[in-house]
Design a protein around this motif. Structure first.
Motif, PDB file in Angstrom:
ATOM      1  N   THR A 157       0.866   4.185 -27.264  1.00 30.25           N
ATOM      2  CA  THR A 157       0.301   4.340 -28.677  1.00 30.25           C
ATOM      3  C   THR A 157      -0.844   5.536 -28.929  1.00 30.25           C
ATOM      4  O   THR A 157      -1.012   6.103 -27.590  1.00 30.25           O
ATOM      5  CB  THR A 157      -0.283   3.019 -29.179  1.00 30.25           C
ATOM      6  OG1 THR A 157      -1.204   2.705 -28.159  1.00 30.25           O
ATOM      7  CG2 THR A 157       0.572   1.754 -28.925  1.00 30.25           C
ATOM      8  N   SER A 163      -8.126   1.120 -37.772  1.00 28.73           N
ATOM      9  CA  SER A 163      -8.603   0.555 -38.953  1.00 28.73           C
ATOM     10  C   SER A 163      -9.767  -0.336 -38.754  1.00 28.73           C
ATOM     11  O   SER A 163     -10.633  -0.496 -39.673  1.00 28.73           O
ATOM     12  CB  SER A 163      -7.316  -0.140 -39.524  1.00 28.73           C
ATOM     13  OG  SER A 163      -7.054  -1.217 -38.668  1.00 28.73           O
ATOM     14  N   ALA A 169      -7.954   1.957 -44.754  1.00 29.09           N
ATOM     15  CA  ALA A 169      -7.441   3.211 -45.188  1.00 29.09           C
ATOM     16  C   ALA A 169      -6.909   4.092 -44.314  1.00 29.09           C
ATOM     17  O   ALA A 169      -6.023   4.963 -44.315  1.00 29.09           O
ATOM     18  CB  ALA A 169      -8.344   4.059 -46.055  1.00 29.09           C
ATOM     19  N   PHE A 170      -7.385   3.816 -42.918  1.00 28.16           N
ATOM     20  CA  PHE A 170      -6.973   4.799 -41.932  1.00 28.16           C
ATOM     21  C   PHE A 170      -5.916   4.075 -41.046  1.00 28.16           C
ATOM     22  O   PHE A 170      -5.592   4.394 -39.799  1.00 28.16           O
ATOM     23  CB  PHE A 170      -8.109   5.179 -41.126  1.00 28.16           C
ATOM     24  CG  PHE A 170      -9.042   6.084 -41.713  1.00 28.16           C
ATOM     25  CD1 PHE A 170      -9.068   7.564 -41.595  1.00 28.16           C
ATOM     26  CD2 PHE A 170     -10.124   5.668 -42.747  1.00 28.16           C
ATOM     27  CE1 PHE A 170      -9.661   8.414 -42.218  1.00 28.16           C
ATOM     28  CE2 PHE A 170     -10.965   6.524 -43.289  1.00 28.16           C
ATOM     29  CZ  PHE A 170     -10.603   7.880 -42.856  1.00 28.16           C
ATOM     30  N   LYS A 171      -5.211   3.269 -41.335  1.00 27.26           N
ATOM     31  CA  LYS A 171      -4.163   2.459 -40.858  1.00 27.26           C
ATOM     32  C   LYS A 171      -3.074   3.340 -40.380  1.00 27.26           C
ATOM     33  O   LYS A 171      -2.404   3.259 -39.478  1.00 27.26           O
ATOM     34  CB  LYS A 171      -3.490   1.405 -41.628  1.00 27.26           C
ATOM     35  CG  LYS A 171      -2.498   0.354 -41.287  1.00 27.26           C
ATOM     36  CD  LYS A 171      -3.143  -0.554 -40.180  1.00 27.26           C
ATOM     37  CE  LYS A 171      -2.235  -1.462 -39.773  1.00 27.26           C
ATOM     38  NZ  LYS A 171      -2.703  -2.722 -38.639  1.00 27.26           N
ATOM     39  N   PHE A 172      -2.763   4.430 -41.229  1.00 23.70           N
ATOM     40  CA  PHE A 172      -1.833   5.551 -40.948  1.00 23.70           C
ATOM     41  C   PHE A 172      -2.163   6.147 -39.668  1.00 23.70           C
ATOM     42  O   PHE A 172      -1.033   6.749 -38.820  1.00 23.70           O
ATOM     43  CB  PHE A 172      -1.709   6.478 -42.115  1.00 23.70           C
ATOM     44  CG  PHE A 172      -3.001   7.464 -42.271  1.00 23.70           C
ATOM     45  CD1 PHE A 172      -2.905   8.584 -41.463  1.00 23.70           C
ATOM     46  CD2 PHE A 172      -4.229   7.172 -43.011  1.00 23.70           C
ATOM     47  CE1 PHE A 172      -3.932   9.545 -41.328  1.00 23.70           C
ATOM     48  CE2 PHE A 172      -5.285   8.040 -42.866  1.00 23.70           C
ATOM     49  CZ  PHE A 172      -5.305   9.220 -42.099  1.00 23.70           C
ATOM     50  N   MET A 173      -3.300   6.089 -39.180  1.00 30.25           N
ATOM     51  CA  MET A 173      -3.492   6.870 -37.604  1.00 30.25           C
ATOM     52  C   MET A 173      -2.909   6.022 -36.663  1.00 30.25           C
ATOM     53  O   MET A 173      -2.693   6.698 -35.528  1.00 30.25           O
ATOM     54  CB  MET A 173      -5.229   7.043 -37.568  1.00 30.25           C
ATOM     55  CG  MET A 173      -5.498   8.238 -38.526  1.00 30.25           C
ATOM     56  SD  MET A 173      -7.494   8.165 -38.396  1.00 30.25           S
ATOM     57  CE  MET A 173      -7.574   8.679 -36.762  1.00 30.25           C
ATOM     58  N   GLU A 174      -2.625   4.829 -36.867  1.00 34.64           N
ATOM     59  CA  GLU A 174      -2.113   3.881 -35.528  1.00 34.64           C
ATOM     60  C   GLU A 174      -0.579   4.406 -35.458  1.00 34.64           C
ATOM     61  O   GLU A 174       0.114   3.923 -36.195  1.00 34.64           O
ATOM     62  CB  GLU A 174      -2.508   2.626 -35.977  1.00 34.64           C
ATOM     63  CG  GLU A 174      -3.727   2.127 -36.406  1.00 34.64           C
ATOM     64  CD  GLU A 174      -4.147   0.761 -36.570  1.00 34.64           C
ATOM     65  OE1 GLU A 174      -3.009  -0.004 -36.820  1.00 34.64           O
ATOM     66  OE2 GLU A 174      -5.115   0.524 -37.207  1.00 34.64           O
ATOM     67  N   LEU A 175      -0.270   5.178 -34.367  1.00 30.67           N
ATOM     68  CA  LEU A 175       0.885   5.701 -34.164  1.00 30.67           C
ATOM     69  C   LEU A 175       1.737   5.162 -32.987  1.00 30.67           C
ATOM     70  O   LEU A 175       0.722   4.785 -32.015  1.00 30.67           O
ATOM     71  CB  LEU A 175       0.884   7.294 -34.048  1.00 30.67           C
ATOM     72  CG  LEU A 175       0.197   7.968 -35.249  1.00 30.67           C
ATOM     73  CD1 LEU A 175       0.284   9.413 -34.703  1.00 30.67           C
ATOM     74  CD2 LEU A 175       1.013   7.599 -36.334  1.00 30.67           C
TER      75      LEU A 175
END
Length: 223
Positions: A157, A163, A169-175
């Motif tokens: 990951t 987040s 709002a930064f949930k998109f960074m979790e890859l």
């Protein structure tokens, strides 16, 4: 003499980076870089402490005698660490539960004390504040890079639970970079910390050598 702010920025972020060049602050570097998020959180907490401590020492440097300077520096760092510790506990509690043990240990981190002794105690307020900010950001950069490498190789990951640090709002960074079963467990254990840190330090020095050769070649062609 006017401060060279460009030099302060370059020293903090790259040339004199606390982890990658001076090899200071190895305890949090090894312990808190099991993920990029942990590294980022620990680095930012340290950066806030360094900026505030540099500012305060520079502001009172003419009143701090040489005989008591080290206890005073430790007291100033401890006060700022307490503020950061309570703030994270109040507003970032989930991340605090991960980092909480190591936040108080910023007091014993060699890097903040080294900058107070070598820079803030000798320079005006604004250059000292800039030094604290960019030395702290350089420390954050190093911990985030090492954490990212360990997290990708160990867990597959990148910025897991970001987040918790930065907000929903930064949930998109979790890859998810790789399948979970492809991770190498050693990378998120202590040996992985030493291995990845060593590779990152070597990578920086190779880039410095290459950049130095490039400058020398450019100078030779211009003669």
């Amino acid at each position: 003499m006017a401060a060279n702010y460009g030099r302060i920025v370059r020293d903090g972020l790259w040339d004199n980076n606390g982890v990658l060049a001076m090899l200071l602050g190895m305890c949090p570097t090894m312990a808190m870089t099991t993920s990029a998020t942990n590294g980022l959180g620990m680095g930012l907490a340290t950066a806030v402490v360094m900026a505030a401590s540099n500012f305060m020492v520079a502001a009172f440097r003419n009143y701090i005698t040489r005989e008591v300077r080290i206890p005073v520096y430790i007291l100033i760092v401890a006060a700022n660490v307490t503020f950061v510790d309570l703030t994270m506990n109040a507003w970032m509690h989930e991340l605090y539960k991960v980092l909480g043990l190591f936040i108080p240990l910023i007091v014993s981190n060699c890097l903040p004390l080294a900058r107070l002794e070598s820079f803030a105690s000798k320079e005006p307020i604004l250059p000292s504040l800039m030094d604290g900010i960019f030395m702290g950001l350089g420390f954050t950069l190093a911990l985030t890079l090492i954490g990212a490498g360990r997290e990708i190789l160990g867990s597959g990951t990148l910025f897991a639970d970001a987040s918790l640090l930065l907000g929903p709002a930064f949930k998109f960074m979790e890859l998810r970079i790789m399948p979970a079963d492809m991770g190498v467990l050693m990378m998120i254990l202590p040996p992985g910390g030493f291995l990845v840190t060593g590779l990152v330090v070597v990578g920086k020095r190779l880039l410095d050598i290459r950049a130095g050769k490039g400058i020398q070649m450019a100078g030779a062609h211009s003669v």
